[in-house]
Motif scaffolding. Structure first.
Motif, PDB file in Angstrom:
ATOM      1  N   LEU A  18       0.843  -1.198   0.000  1.00  0.00           N
ATOM      2  CA  LEU A  18       0.000   0.000   0.000  1.00  0.00           C
ATOM      3  C   LEU A  18       0.879   1.250   0.000  1.00  0.00           C
ATOM      4  CD1 LEU A  18      -2.918  -0.913   2.437  1.00  0.00           C
ATOM      5  CD2 LEU A  18      -2.935  -0.851  -0.061  1.00  0.00           C
ATOM      6  N   ASN A  19       1.707   1.354  -1.026  1.00  0.00           N
ATOM      7  CA  ASN A  19       2.553   2.539  -1.145  1.00  0.00           C
ATOM      8  C   ASN A  19       1.780   3.661  -1.828  1.00  0.00           C
ATOM      9  OD1 ASN A  19       3.115   2.650  -4.127  1.00  0.00           O
ATOM     10  ND2 ASN A  19       3.996   0.633  -3.733  1.00  0.00           N
ATOM     11  N   ASP A  20       2.401   4.827  -1.904  1.00  0.00           N
ATOM     12  CA  ASP A  20       1.691   6.001  -2.406  1.00  0.00           C
ATOM     13  C   ASP A  20       1.461   5.982  -3.911  1.00  0.00           C
ATOM     14  OD1 ASP A  20       4.361   6.304  -2.997  1.00  0.00           O
ATOM     15  OD2 ASP A  20       4.578   8.280  -2.075  1.00  0.00           O
ATOM     16  N   ALA A  21       1.957   4.954  -4.604  1.00  0.00           N
ATOM     17  CA  ALA A  21       1.664   4.803  -6.031  1.00  0.00           C
ATOM     18  C   ALA A  21       0.565   3.770  -6.271  1.00  0.00           C
ATOM     19  CB  ALA A  21       2.926   4.392  -6.792  1.00  0.00           C
ATOM     20  N   ASN A  22       0.101   3.128  -5.195  1.00  0.00           N
ATOM     21  CA  ASN A  22      -0.940   2.105  -5.318  1.00  0.00           C
ATOM     22  C   ASN A  22      -2.249   2.493  -4.647  1.00  0.00           C
ATOM     23  OD1 ASN A  22       0.560   0.298  -6.831  1.00  0.00           O
ATOM     24  ND2 ASN A  22       1.362  -0.791  -5.052  1.00  0.00           N
ATOM     25  N   VAL A  23      -2.342   3.733  -4.187  1.00  0.00           N
ATOM     26  CA  VAL A  23      -3.565   4.218  -3.558  1.00  0.00           C
ATOM     27  C   VAL A  23      -4.011   5.476  -4.294  1.00  0.00           C
ATOM     28  CG1 VAL A  23      -4.658   5.024  -1.437  1.00  0.00           C
ATOM     29  CG2 VAL A  23      -2.864   3.285  -1.329  1.00  0.00           C
ATOM     30  N   LEU A  24      -5.291   5.536  -4.644  1.00  0.00           N
ATOM     31  CA  LEU A  24      -5.848   6.650  -5.398  1.00  0.00           C
ATOM     32  C   LEU A  24      -6.727   7.518  -4.506  1.00  0.00           C
ATOM     33  CD1 LEU A  24      -7.094   4.660  -8.538  1.00  0.00           C
ATOM     34  CD2 LEU A  24      -4.869   5.758  -8.223  1.00  0.00           C
ATOM     35  N   ALA A  25      -6.799   8.793  -4.841  1.00  0.00           N
ATOM     36  CA  ALA A  25      -7.707   9.718  -4.168  1.00  0.00           C
ATOM     37  C   ALA A  25      -8.385  10.576  -5.212  1.00  0.00           C
ATOM     38  CB  ALA A  25      -6.961  10.594  -3.168  1.00  0.00           C
ATOM     39  N   ASP A  26      -9.629  10.926  -4.958  1.00  0.00           N
ATOM     40  CA  ASP A  26     -10.393  11.756  -5.888  1.00  0.00           C
ATOM     41  C   ASP A  26     -11.272  12.684  -5.071  1.00  0.00           C
ATOM     42  OD1 ASP A  26     -11.043  12.630  -8.411  1.00  0.00           O
ATOM     43  OD2 ASP A  26     -12.589  11.116  -8.754  1.00  0.00           O
ATOM     44  N   ALA A  27     -11.609  13.838  -5.639  1.00  0.00           N
ATOM     45  CA  ALA A  27     -12.446  14.810  -4.945  1.00  0.00           C
ATOM     46  C   ALA A  27     -13.912  14.421  -5.068  1.00  0.00           C
ATOM     47  CB  ALA A  27     -12.208  16.204  -5.507  1.00  0.00           C
ATOM     48  N   ASP A  28     -14.661  14.561  -3.965  1.00  0.00           N
ATOM     49  CA  ASP A  28     -16.099  14.299  -4.010  1.00  0.00           C
ATOM     50  C   ASP A  28     -16.828  15.531  -4.521  1.00  0.00           C
ATOM     51  OD1 ASP A  28     -16.192  16.098  -1.904  1.00  0.00           O
ATOM     52  OD2 ASP A  28     -16.579  14.573  -0.368  1.00  0.00           O
ATOM     53  N   GLU A  29     -18.166  15.503  -4.449  1.00  0.00           N
ATOM     54  CA  GLU A  29     -18.952  16.614  -5.002  1.00  0.00           C
ATOM     55  C   GLU A  29     -18.711  17.928  -4.278  1.00  0.00           C
ATOM     56  OE1 GLU A  29     -21.467  14.133  -2.167  1.00  0.00           O
ATOM     57  OE2 GLU A  29     -20.076  13.813  -3.848  1.00  0.00           O
ATOM     58  N   ASP A  30     -18.174  17.851  -3.047  1.00  0.00           N
ATOM     59  CA  ASP A  30     -17.862  19.060  -2.291  1.00  0.00           C
ATOM     60  C   ASP A  30     -16.400  19.484  -2.443  1.00  0.00           C
ATOM     61  OD1 ASP A  30     -20.477  19.236  -1.225  1.00  0.00           O
ATOM     62  OD2 ASP A  30     -19.982  17.724   0.267  1.00  0.00           O
ATOM     63  N   GLY A  31     -15.663  18.759  -3.279  1.00  0.00           N
ATOM     64  CA  GLY A  31     -14.270  19.077  -3.487  1.00  0.00           C
ATOM     65  C   GLY A  31     -13.337  18.515  -2.436  1.00  0.00           C
ATOM     66  N   VAL A  32     -13.847  17.640  -1.571  1.00  0.00           N
ATOM     67  CA  VAL A  32     -13.035  17.044  -0.511  1.00  0.00           C
ATOM     68  C   VAL A  32     -12.391  15.757  -1.026  1.00  0.00           C
ATOM     69  CG1 VAL A  32     -13.053  16.061   1.806  1.00  0.00           C
ATOM     70  CG2 VAL A  32     -14.535  18.009   1.257  1.00  0.00           C
ATOM     71  N   LEU A  33     -11.089  15.630  -0.806  1.00  0.00           N
ATOM     72  CA  LEU A  33     -10.391  14.434  -1.267  1.00  0.00           C
ATOM     73  C   LEU A  33     -10.829  13.203  -0.473  1.00  0.00           C
ATOM     74  CD1 LEU A  33      -6.710  15.625  -1.799  1.00  0.00           C
ATOM     75  CD2 LEU A  33      -8.250  14.727  -3.550  1.00  0.00           C
ATOM     76  N   ARG A  34     -11.088  12.125  -1.203  1.00  0.00           N
ATOM     77  CA  ARG A  34     -11.463  10.844  -0.602  1.00  0.00           C
ATOM     78  C   ARG A  34     -10.625   9.738  -1.227  1.00  0.00           C
ATOM     79  NH1 ARG A  34     -14.761  12.277   3.671  1.00  0.00           N
ATOM     80  NH2 ARG A  34     -16.325  13.813   2.995  1.00  0.00           N
ATOM     81  N   ILE A  35     -10.361   8.693  -0.449  1.00  0.00           N
ATOM     82  CA  ILE A  35      -9.694   7.518  -1.014  1.00  0.00           C
ATOM     83  C   ILE A  35     -10.644   6.892  -2.035  1.00  0.00           C
ATOM     84  CG2 ILE A  35      -8.756   5.229  -0.540  1.00  0.00           C
ATOM     85  CD1 ILE A  35      -7.015   7.527   0.469  1.00  0.00           C
ATOM     86  N   SER A  36     -10.168   6.745  -3.255  1.00  0.00           N
ATOM     87  CA  SER A  36     -11.045   6.262  -4.335  1.00  0.00           C
ATOM     88  C   SER A  36     -10.586   4.936  -4.920  1.00  0.00           C
ATOM     89  CB  SER A  36     -11.132   7.305  -5.457  1.00  0.00           C
ATOM     90  OG  SER A  36      -9.852   7.552  -6.031  1.00  0.00           O
TER      91      SER A  36
END
Length: 606
Positions: free
Chosen positions: A220-238
């Motif tokens: 679970l290194n930083d190249a194997n975990v994704l994050a995306d912004a939700d509808e409020d612009g808050v970053l979430r693990i995706s």
């Protein structure tokens, strides 16, 4: 898996890869086997496998992985079983799902250059890898820990794999992997940091067999975990990607690896790791031994990354290889400066847990012994150094000479000892603040005895000298009492006994060192209690920021009972000039004698 040596997509020499499939051949496999026609290919990076993003005419995207292997190889079968298991156990966890072929299989094969390649198509997960994000908010790191916990729960029912090839990221092989590549690290400071950290890893080995086991993602290194912004612009693990390194190992490796990479590119790496650990613990509670193991495992994983890629770059320099370790080395330098005991306490506080059983045992011993105490003669005077103390009402606290005169007056010309309690705030420490936004260290760790110059101080307990101190370092004593072992640190003493000397209870430890004119308290002997030799000899800090007070309450028991006070003096400061008097002493362990002042010595009762 049959081995073949060649150059991978990142330019490094690797085993088990024969180069990428041509675009036309991959397009044919996608069309004939998966019914995916007209998709545009976008090559992606990867250590060994050929990874491709494909985009269809309607904008639909998929992830394609090409592996040089036979379809019935242990590695391929193991990886596919992981996908199927997670789809059944944690269907809402954002991990890729295998896309079936026209025949309902979950892979296709193609022969290229005389070798068989397995092609698998998976669902595409939106987001950017954490390595590409400039900032990782605390809430995002907490979510990362939660996702790792859910992943660990999802994998917990799987049996260990059979026949799977070992790899360089297996935490069980950390010492072997690091030692095999350390020769490529030319920087002496970096090598020293690595050896410090791997020493922590070695210290874990006696407890290794007691740690819970499970199948773990392992990467679970930083190249194997994704994050995306939700509808409020808050970053979430995706998304969590790349199950190819999954193994059966210690369960704590899962959260440790995630926390390790979360420490990279952070001003406060320990705070980042604590968010990940707390998130994991909220989903899958960690045992006490697992919590103690997380930081050494996390640090060791960073060493595995840095030394492995340093060697690979030395053998075949590429931008990809440099990118995989560019930020890791600075993180290792930071991490090596943090004692694992501090990390363990920080994690326990973040998880809402009490101090360790060992810490509580020392505290209980001191408290029980204190109940049989006798009064001091003369009674010590508690000094309240907090900003609101009226000790500063008639004096400029910036003026060291004036402050010392005020303290002397409170202590009756130093005929009475003074005491500054454990974990109390001090306005005097605020004067040491450096420029910048960092929180100043204004909370004293341990208790301080305010004495006359050259006044003799006796040991409250029998002990053995493990470090003599001097030049800003403490005298360190090891104590073994009633089946307990703990350590005390003493700053501000001259004429200390030599290393390895046995010091009986009541025997002199030294004399209060002569104070400097700039010291507003005069002669001051600061005393800390620690439950491990590692923490006592690190050495521990003498003052910490206010936000760290709870962590240090987990790390360092209040020495007040040891010094002759029946309860935490910290709880008795009431804001009056000089504070309350401390009423009772600990006769059986340490009482200041009523010997006339002229003797210049305080002794411990036998």
């Amino acid at each position: 898996m049959t081995s073949a040596t060649t150059t991978g997509q990142d330019g490094t020499t690797i085993t088990g890869h024969t180069g990428p499939l041509p675009t036309s051949l991959l397009d044919q496999v996608l069309r004939q086997s998966f019914g995916l026609e007209g998709y545009v290919q976008h090559p992606l990076g990867g250590e060994i496998d050929q990874n491709v993003r494909i985009t269809g005419p309607d904008g639909m995207r998929h992830f394609v992985r090409v592996t040089r292997a036979e379809p019935d190889s242990a590695d391929v079968l193991w990886q596919n079983s992981l996908f199927h298991h997670l789809a059944a156990t944690v269907p809402d966890l954002p991990v890729p799902r295998l896309v079936p072929t026209r025949e309902g299989k979950f892979l296709a094969t193609v022969v290229h250059e005389g070798r068989t390649h397995v092609v698998r198509v998976m669902s595409w997960l939106e987001g950017r890898v954490l390595a590409e994000l400039d900032d990782h908010p605390a809430a995002l790191l907490r979510q990362l820990g939660e996702a790792a916990g859910r992943l660990s729960l999802g994998l917990s029912g799987m049996e260990p794999p059979v026949g799977v090839e070992p790899h360089d990221w297996d935490m069980r092989r950390a010492a072997e992997i690091v030692e095999a590549s350390l020769h490529a690290v030319q920087d002496a400071d970096r090598r020293e940091s690595v050896r410090t950290i791997m020493g922590w890893f070695d210290d874990l080995l006696p407890a290794w067999d007691r740690l819970p086991r499970s199948v773990v993602h392992q990467d679970l290194n930083d190249a194997n975990v994704l994050a995306d912004a939700d509808e409020d612009g808050v970053l979430r693990i995706s998304g969590i990607v790349d199950l190819s390194d999954s193994l059966h190992s210690v369960r704590a490796a899962e959260v440790a690896i995630a926390a390790g990479y979360a420490m990279v590119r952070k001003a406060d790496p320990l705070a980042a790791a604590a968010e990940v650990v707390a998130g994991f613990h909220s989903v899958l509670p960690l045992t006490a031994e697992e919590l103690a193991a997380v930081y050494p495992l996390a640090a060791a994983r960073l060493c595995m990354n840095a030394v492995t890629w340093t060697r690979r770059v030395a053998e075949s320099d590429t931008p990809y290889g440099r990118s995989r370790m560019r930020h890791t080395w600075p993180a290792i330098t930071q991490v090596a400066e943090i004692c694992p005991d501090v990390a363990e306490a920080t994690f326990r506080v973040a998880c809402g847990l009490p101090p360790t059983r060992e810490q509580r045992a020392v505290e209980e011993f001191l408290a029980e012994a204190a109940r049989d105490g006798a009064p001091h003669a003369p009674a010590p005077q508690l000094l309240d150094l907090r900003p609101a103390s009226d000790l500063y009402d008639e004096v400029d606290w910036h003026d060291a000479t004036a402050m010392r005169a005020s303290v002397d007056d409170v202590l009756d010309g130093r005929r009475r000892p003074g005491y500054v309690p454990h974990l109390s705030a001090s306005l005097l420490l605020g004067g040491r603040r450096r420029p910048g936004a960092d929180e100043p260290a204004t909370v004293q760790v341990g208790g301080s005895l305010i004495l006359a110059d050259a006044e003799e101080v006796a040991s409250p307990l029998p002990g053995v000298v493990e470090a003599r101190g001097g030049a800003g370092m403490p005298l360190v004593l090891r104590h073994a009492v009633e089946g307990l072992e703990f350590w005390t640190c003493w700053w501000g003493l001259d004429d200390a006994p030599p290393v390895a000397a046995t010091v009986p209870a009541g025997a002199p430890l030294g004399r209060a060192a002569a104070s400097e004119e700039k010291d507003p308290l005069g002669s001051c002997v600061q005393v800390q209690v620690h439950r491990t030799a590692r923490m006592a000899t690190w050495p521990p800090p003498r003052a910490v920021p206010p936000s760290a007070r709870q962590v240090w309450s987990h790390l360092s028991p209040d020495p007040a009972p040891l010094l002759g006070f029946t309860e935490s003096a910290r709880n008795r400061v009431d804001g009056r000039t000089g504070g309350d008097r401390i009423q009772r002493g600990l006769a059986a362990i340490c009482t200041f004698s009523s010997t006339p002042r002229a003797s210049g010595r305080r002794t411990a009762a036998e």
